[in-house]
Enzyme design. Structure first.
Site, short mmCIF file in Angstrom:
data_model
loop_
_atom_site.label_atom_id
_atom_site.label_comp_id
_atom_site.label_asym_id
_atom_site.label_seq_id
_atom_site.Cartn_x
_atom_site.Cartn_y
_atom_site.Cartn_z
N GLU A 156 0.83 -1.21 0.00
CA GLU A 156 0.00 0.00 0.00
C GLU A 156 0.86 1.26 0.00
O GLU A 156 0.61 2.19 -0.76
CB GLU A 156 -0.93 0.01 1.22
CG GLU A 156 -1.95 -1.13 1.27
CD GLU A 156 -2.91 -1.16 0.09
OE1 GLU A 156 -3.01 -0.14 -0.62
OE2 GLU A 156 -3.53 -2.20 -0.13
N ASN A 198 1.21 3.78 -3.20
CA ASN A 198 0.85 5.19 -3.04
C ASN A 198 1.95 6.12 -3.53
O ASN A 198 1.68 7.12 -4.19
CB ASN A 198 0.55 5.50 -1.57
CG ASN A 198 -0.87 5.11 -1.17
OD1 ASN A 198 -1.67 4.69 -2.01
ND2 ASN A 198 -1.17 5.23 0.11
N ARG A 247 -10.34 4.32 -7.25
CA ARG A 247 -9.75 3.65 -6.09
C ARG A 247 -10.68 3.70 -4.89
O ARG A 247 -11.56 4.53 -4.81
CB ARG A 247 -8.39 4.27 -5.75
CG ARG A 247 -7.46 4.23 -6.91
CD ARG A 247 -6.00 4.31 -6.51
NE ARG A 247 -5.26 3.67 -7.59
CZ ARG A 247 -4.85 2.42 -7.57
NH1 ARG A 247 -5.02 1.69 -6.49
NH2 ARG A 247 -4.24 1.90 -8.60
N1 ATP Z 1 2.82 9.13 -1.28
C1 ATP Z 1 1.76 9.93 -1.54
N2 ATP Z 1 1.93 11.09 -2.22
C2 ATP Z 1 0.88 11.91 -2.48
N3 ATP Z 1 -0.39 11.65 -2.13
C3 ATP Z 1 -0.63 10.51 -1.45
C4 ATP Z 1 0.43 9.60 -1.11
N4 ATP Z 1 -0.12 8.57 -0.43
C5 ATP Z 1 -1.43 8.83 -0.35
N5 ATP Z 1 -1.76 9.99 -0.95
C6 ATP Z 1 -3.11 10.60 -1.02
O1 ATP Z 1 -3.92 10.02 0.00
C7 ATP Z 1 -5.10 9.46 -0.56
C8 ATP Z 1 -5.51 8.23 0.26
O2 ATP Z 1 -4.55 7.18 0.13
P1 ATP Z 1 -5.03 5.67 0.30
O3 ATP Z 1 -3.90 4.77 0.02
O4 ATP Z 1 -5.71 5.53 1.61
O5 ATP Z 1 -6.16 5.52 -0.82
P2 ATP Z 1 -5.97 5.39 -2.41
O6 ATP Z 1 -4.55 5.11 -2.75
O7 ATP Z 1 -6.58 6.59 -3.04
O8 ATP Z 1 -6.88 4.12 -2.75
P3 ATP Z 1 -6.42 2.58 -2.54
O9 ATP Z 1 -5.25 2.57 -1.61
O10 ATP Z 1 -7.63 1.92 -1.96
O11 ATP Z 1 -6.07 2.07 -3.90
C9 ATP Z 1 -4.78 9.18 -2.00
O12 ATP Z 1 -5.94 9.15 -2.81
C10 ATP Z 1 -3.83 10.34 -2.33
O13 ATP Z 1 -4.57 11.50 -2.65
MG MG Z 2 -3.46 3.63 -1.81
#
Ligand code: ATP
Ligand code: MG
Lengths: 115, 150
Positions: free
Chosen positions: B53, B57, B110
């Site tokens: 995860e 991200n 997502r």
């Molecule tokens: N490393 C990062 N850099 C920039 N933004 C981030 C980063 N990690 C997370 N985010 C932001 O935080 C939000 C939530 O992250 P999260 O992993 O909980 O959900 P997601 O990635 O959108 O969906 P999923 O993990 O279910 O595929 C993301 O949609 C993104 O906008």
């Molecule tokens: Mg994610």
């Protein structure tokens, strides 16, 4: 990751094998989409017995297919997920909106047909 | 130096380009180090999900899917657990509290579950981020204390 398709009446069976993460989720989405289109299926049985790893990228693909197929009154059934993947499905709330069964797809469809 | 309790028994550092195929690589490397500890299969599965995860991200959100950014993963095996640090030099998170809410995502495709999984599968999760500079995710998990055989 590999997907093997077969059709059983109005059901499309997709047997997924391997790891579903960011590097394979797009391909899984595409393969499911094109087979669903082609099969005009009402039920999508996702057999996850051979899936050894899945993360949120994979869950997103499953939810996306569920949304699409339920628009036309169809449904998604998840068959035989490994315990660690079952836990993710529960945490994600997917087990509340989809059937998750321990039978293999053909067996499930046979039983469902009798009801 | 790691902030967790206990002495550092081993450290592994990985640096790779922001390519999707490297998610699996990071997962395998972290799992191999974790397996040096007294760990259950289900703890190992939890760690693998958390790493996937955080790294996914960094690649998708940090670098917007562009393959030219660096992602750094540091794993410290401590006396009493594991500390995993995932860093990117990407676009950063404007509102961390909002981003960490379950079901919050800036991508309609997502589910917004990544942080929720990191939170449920690890004992501690710290996220720091600066817009335009990058994001750093620190996760810790307590494991059975290692018995040092002299
Ligand atoms: N490393 C990062 N850099 C920039 N933004 C981030 C980063 N990690 C997370 N985010 C932001 O935080 C939000 C939530 O992250 P999260 O992993 O909980 O959900 P997601 O990635 O959108 O969906 P999923 O993990 O279910 O595929 C993301 O949609 C993104 O906008
Ligand atoms: Mg994610």
């Amino acid at each position: 990751m590999q997907v093997f398709f077969s059709q059983e009446g109005s059901a499309l069976i997709a047997r997924v094998k391997g790891e579903v993460d960011l590097s394979t989720a797009d391909r899984l989405r595409q393969e499911l989409e094109s087979s669903l289109e082609h099969a005009r299926a009402h039920i999508l049985c996702l057999d996850l017995e051979g899936v050894s790893f899945m993360d949120s990228s994979g869950l997103g693909v499953i939810l996306g297919r569920y949304r699409r197929i339920s628009q036309t009154g169809g449904k998604v059934v998840i068959c035989r997920p490994q315990p660690q993947i079952r836990r993710l499905l529960d945490l994600a709330g997917l087990s509340k909106i989809m059937d998750i069964v321990e039978e293999e797809p053909q067996e499930y469809l046979r039983k469902a047909g009798k009801e | 130096m790691p902030k967790g309790n206990g002495e550092v028994l081993n450290t592994v550092r990985l640096e790779f380009l922001s390519l999707p195929e490297n998610v699996g690589l990071a997962r395998v490397a972290v799992a191999a180090l974790a397996a040096q500890a007294d760990i259950t299969l289900s703890e190992l599965e939890e760690i693998k999900v958390a790493v996937s995860e955080a790294v996914a991200n960094a690649i998708i959100h940090g670098y917007g899917g562009e393959p030219r950014g660096w992602v750094r993963v540091t794993v410290n095996r401590l006396q009493d657990g594991l500390e995993i640090i995932v860093e990117d030099d990407g676009k950063g998170i404007p509102d961390i509290a909002q981003a960490m809410q379950p079901a919050y995502s800036t991508d309609p495709e997502r589910m917004g579950l990544g942080f929720a999984f990191m939170q449920s599968f690890m004992d501690e999760l710290e996220v720091t981020s600066e817009e335009g500079r990058g994001t750093r995710v620190v996760m810790r998990k307590k494991l059975n204390p290692s018995v040092t055989t002299a």
